[in-house]
Motif scaffolding. Structure first.
Motif, PDB file in Angstrom:
ATOM      1  N   CYS A 144       0.836  -1.202   0.000  1.00  0.00           N
ATOM      2  CA  CYS A 144       0.000   0.000   0.000  1.00  0.00           C
ATOM      3  C   CYS A 144       0.869   1.251   0.000  1.00  0.00           C
ATOM      4  O   CYS A 144       1.951   1.270   0.592  1.00  0.00           O
ATOM      5  N   LEU A 145       0.381   2.294  -0.646  1.00  0.00           N
ATOM      6  CA  LEU A 145       1.098   3.561  -0.623  1.00  0.00           C
ATOM      7  C   LEU A 145       1.074   4.188   0.759  1.00  0.00           C
ATOM      8  O   LEU A 145       1.929   5.000   1.096  1.00  0.00           O
ATOM      9  N   THR A 146       0.079   3.804   1.559  1.00  0.00           N
ATOM     10  CA  THR A 146      -0.010   4.358   2.902  1.00  0.00           C
ATOM     11  C   THR A 146       0.872   3.601   3.874  1.00  0.00           C
ATOM     12  O   THR A 146       0.991   3.985   5.032  1.00  0.00           O
ATOM     13  N   GLY A 147       1.499   2.531   3.424  1.00  0.00           N
ATOM     14  CA  GLY A 147       2.368   1.738   4.287  1.00  0.00           C
ATOM     15  C   GLY A 147       3.610   2.509   4.692  1.00  0.00           C
ATOM     16  O   GLY A 147       4.129   3.330   3.951  1.00  0.00           O
ATOM     17  N   LYS A 148       4.094   2.238   5.874  1.00  0.00           N
ATOM     18  CA  LYS A 148       5.264   2.926   6.411  1.00  0.00           C
ATOM     19  C   LYS A 148       6.510   2.244   5.828  1.00  0.00           C
ATOM     20  O   LYS A 148       6.714   1.043   6.018  1.00  0.00           O
TER      21      LYS A 148
END
Length: 153
Positions: A131-135
């Motif tokens: 995910c692009l929101t993943g850290k």
């Protein structure tokens, strides 16, 4: 004709007019030059191929030909040029596969059903690493804490 128009080559002005007739008004300045370069290379290559085919087809003598090889000095015909274009088209440009082949491949691919959707609550997202929101970063304190926990166990 103004000074500015005289400085622009005729072929570039023609390409600007072609773009305008196709309602293309926004393009980079080097695009007409790239198209002219492509047209020049394609035309010269095709004519060289046509000359070779012509020499091969009319080879009866042993003097120097159009292509610099042994052959005749025969004039190029439209058939020679068509053969040169056809030969170049077959290997330089990728042909479009027939529609029947694409339909057959799609039917074969669609025979396999998609996996069943597992009923869960909330939004279904792929694993966090995709995910692009993943850290994608770790603080030094978190690294030390993880390494400390690993040493303890």
């Amino acid at each position: 004709m103004t000074n500015e128009q005289a400085a622009i080559p005729r072929d570039v002005r023609l390409l600007h007019l072609i773009f305008a007739t196709q309602n293309i008004y926004s393009y980079q300045d080097h695009v007409p030059l790239q198209l002219m370069d492509f047209a020049y290379r394609y035309t010269t290559g095709t004519l060289q191929d046509a000359t070779i085919y012509s020499d091969h087809a009319h080879a009866s003598g042993s003097h120097i030909s159009n292509a610099g090889n042994a052959g005749t000095n025969a004039q190029l015909t439209t058939e020679d040029i068509r053969l040169g274009i056809a030969a170049r088209t077959n290997y330089q440009f990728k042909p479009v596969p027939p529609k029947e082949l694409l339909l057959e491949l799609a039917a074969e691919r669609n025979k396999k059903p998609l996996p069943a959707v597992i009923p869960t609550w909330g939004i279904r997202l792929p694993p966090e690493k995709y995910c692009l929101t993943g850290k994608d970063w770790v603080l030094e304190d978190e690294e030390e804490a993880v390494s400390y926990k690993k040493r303890k166990t």
